[in-house]
Scaffold this motif. Structure first.
Motif, PDB file in Angstrom:
ATOM      1  N   UNK A 162       0.724  -1.258   0.090  1.00 41.54           N
ATOM      2  CA  UNK A 162      -0.093  -0.141   0.119  1.00 41.54           C
ATOM      3  C   UNK A 162       0.999   1.201   0.034  1.00 41.54           C
ATOM      4  N   UNK A 163       0.469   2.177  -0.976  1.00 46.62           N
ATOM      5  CA  UNK A 163       1.182   3.430  -0.880  1.00 46.62           C
ATOM      6  C   UNK A 163       0.164   4.514  -0.838  1.00 46.62           C
ATOM      7  N   UNK A 164       0.548   5.521  -0.036  1.00 47.36           N
ATOM      8  CA  UNK A 164      -0.685   6.777   0.222  1.00 47.36           C
ATOM      9  C   UNK A 164       0.307   7.812  -0.214  1.00 47.36           C
ATOM     10  N   UNK A 165      -0.359   8.782  -0.911  1.00 39.49           N
ATOM     11  CA  UNK A 165       0.462  10.148  -1.206  1.00 39.49           C
ATOM     12  C   UNK A 165      -0.943  11.090  -1.218  1.00 39.49           C
ATOM     13  N   UNK A 166      -0.503  12.411  -0.374  1.00 39.80           N
ATOM     14  CA  UNK A 166      -1.501  13.397  -0.514  1.00 39.80           C
ATOM     15  C   UNK A 166      -0.934  14.834  -0.787  1.00 39.80           C
ATOM     16  N   UNK A 167      -1.976  15.501  -1.313  1.00 39.88           N
ATOM     17  CA  UNK A 167      -1.629  16.783  -1.836  1.00 39.88           C
ATOM     18  C   UNK A 167      -1.143  17.624  -0.585  1.00 39.88           C
ATOM     19  N   UNK A 168      -1.585  17.616   0.614  1.00 41.05           N
ATOM     20  CA  UNK A 168      -0.928  18.587   1.853  1.00 41.05           C
ATOM     21  C   UNK A 168       0.664  17.940   2.268  1.00 41.05           C
ATOM     22  N   UNK A 169       0.842  16.638   1.982  1.00 40.71           N
ATOM     23  CA  UNK A 169       2.192  16.040   2.236  1.00 40.71           C
ATOM     24  C   UNK A 169       3.260  15.934   1.235  1.00 40.71           C
ATOM     25  N   UNK A 170       2.471  15.671   0.067  1.00 41.05           N
ATOM     26  CA  UNK A 170       3.505  15.556  -1.081  1.00 41.05           C
ATOM     27  C   UNK A 170       3.488  16.397  -2.241  1.00 41.05           C
ATOM     28  N   UNK A 171       2.233  17.076  -2.301  1.00 37.07           N
ATOM     29  CA  UNK A 171       2.028  18.280  -3.438  1.00 37.07           C
ATOM     30  C   UNK A 171       1.132  17.528  -4.409  1.00 37.07           C
ATOM     31  N   UNK A 172       0.418  18.211  -5.268  1.00 30.69           N
ATOM     32  CA  UNK A 172      -0.752  17.693  -6.326  1.00 30.69           C
ATOM     33  C   UNK A 172       0.013  17.056  -7.274  1.00 30.69           C
ATOM     34  N   UNK A 173       1.391  17.142  -7.540  1.00 30.79           N
ATOM     35  CA  UNK A 173       1.946  16.659  -9.002  1.00 30.79           C
ATOM     36  C   UNK A 173       2.371  14.897  -8.477  1.00 30.79           C
ATOM     37  N   UNK A 174       2.295  15.012  -7.118  1.00 26.01           N
ATOM     38  CA  UNK A 174       2.597  13.366  -6.513  1.00 26.01           C
ATOM     39  C   UNK A 174       1.461  12.649  -6.578  1.00 26.01           C
ATOM     40  N   UNK A 175       0.431  13.317  -6.378  1.00 27.43           N
ATOM     41  CA  UNK A 175      -1.132  12.817  -6.474  1.00 27.43           C
ATOM     42  C   UNK A 175      -1.254  12.234  -7.781  1.00 27.43           C
ATOM     43  N   UNK A 176      -0.976  13.327  -8.566  1.00 28.80           N
ATOM     44  CA  UNK A 176      -1.110  12.885 -10.150  1.00 28.80           C
ATOM     45  C   UNK A 176      -0.173  11.648 -10.769  1.00 28.80           C
ATOM     46  N   UNK A 177       1.118  11.912 -10.077  1.00 29.64           N
ATOM     47  CA  UNK A 177       1.934  10.844 -10.493  1.00 29.64           C
ATOM     48  C   UNK A 177       1.318   9.450 -10.171  1.00 29.64           C
ATOM     49  N   UNK A 178       0.788   9.366  -8.893  1.00 33.30           N
ATOM     50  CA  UNK A 178       0.459   7.987  -8.444  1.00 33.30           C
ATOM     51  C   UNK A 178      -0.879   7.478  -9.238  1.00 33.30           C
ATOM     52  N   UNK A 179      -1.517   8.408  -9.540  1.00 32.20           N
ATOM     53  CA  UNK A 179      -2.841   8.081 -10.448  1.00 32.20           C
ATOM     54  C   UNK A 179      -2.258   7.503 -11.798  1.00 32.20           C
ATOM     55  N   UNK A 180      -1.421   8.166 -12.495  1.00 33.91           N
ATOM     56  CA  UNK A 180      -0.528   7.921 -13.596  1.00 33.91           C
ATOM     57  C   UNK A 180      -0.231   6.425 -13.703  1.00 33.91           C
ATOM     58  N   UNK A 182      -0.987   4.236 -11.439  1.00 34.08           N
ATOM     59  CA  UNK A 182      -2.031   3.082 -11.060  1.00 34.08           C
ATOM     60  C   UNK A 182      -2.815   2.907 -12.171  1.00 34.08           C
ATOM     61  N   UNK A 183      -2.958   3.811 -13.170  1.00 32.57           N
ATOM     62  CA  UNK A 183      -3.752   3.544 -14.567  1.00 32.57           C
ATOM     63  C   UNK A 183      -2.853   2.558 -15.266  1.00 32.57           C
ATOM     64  N   UNK A 184      -1.609   2.780 -15.156  1.00 28.44           N
ATOM     65  CA  UNK A 184      -0.679   1.920 -16.185  1.00 28.44           C
ATOM     66  C   UNK A 184      -0.675   0.589 -15.738  1.00 28.44           C
ATOM     67  N   UNK A 185      -0.745   0.450 -14.393  1.00 27.48           N
ATOM     68  CA  UNK A 185      -0.584  -1.159 -13.692  1.00 27.48           C
ATOM     69  C   UNK A 185      -2.018  -1.516 -13.910  1.00 27.48           C
TER      70      UNK A 185
END
Length: 193
Positions: A162-180, A182-185
């Motif tokens: 499990x990996x969690x990223x948040x806008x507050x802690x990691x920034x919005x670009x990291x949130x988008x990166x994880x979604x990208x 996840x989509x590829x996986x």
């Protein structure tokens, strides 16, 4: 950082994380075994353990045939090590073994949500059967007066990573990166069935 996948992009993301980049890169090269990089995400996470700052990094790499899961932790000196040390490990999971890709996201004002709006946080959970979690609770018959022992009921959940990223802690670009990533996986696991 996520990328649609180059080995050089992966190396740059590891360098950017700044967490023992040569060690982390060597760990991944061993598991990649020359295979191409389709997508990746690098997540550096510092946290406090009592009164000291501890750091670790997780790296997920998608290849044409496997999911590489890498993790590196650092530790202070102790009874067995005179100086601080790090442990690093990887697991290479064939894509046909991935049984679940769960993506959870939190958004504000869901009634006003529009397609593509940013998420506050994203949690990616990937299961491939190496580890499971069981949640048990006492079973009941529905009668509030009943005192009989009905045993237990529960749920078995695949919970390998499990990996969690948040806008507050990691920034919005990291949130988008994880979604990208996840989509590829998710796309890669569909194509191997």
């Amino acid at each position: 950082m996520a990328d649609t996948g180059t080995r050089e992009g992966l190396r740059l993301a590891i360098q950017e994380a700044g967490y023992y980049p040569d060690l982390v890169a060597d760990m991944l090269e061993t598991s990649l075994a020359g295979e191409a990089v389709n997508s990746y995400v690098v997540h550096h996470e510092p946290h406090f353990d009592r009164d000291e700052l501890r750091r670790h990094v997780s790296v997920l790499v998608l290849t044409p045939t496997r999911l590489i899961v890498g993790h590196t932790d650092e530790y202070p000196s102790d009874d067995t090590h005179d100086v601080p040390y790090a442990t690093t490990s990887t697991e290479a999971v064939p894509l046909d073994r991935v049984t679940s890709v769960v993506v959870s996201r939190t958004v504000t004002a869901p009634a006003a949500y529009r397609s593509g709006a940013p998420a506050l946080d994203v949690v990616l959970t990937v299961g491939w059967g190496a580890m499971s979690r069981i949640d048990l609770e006492p079973a009941t018959c529905g009668d509030p007066e009943c005192e009989a022992d009905h045993g237990y009921t529960g749920a078995l959940t695949s919970d390998d990573f499990t990996l969690r990223v948040s806008e507050a802690g990691d920034g919005s670009s990291r949130v988008r990166d994880l979604l990208t990533f996840a989509r590829a996986l998710s796309a890669a696991t569909v194509s191997v069935r």
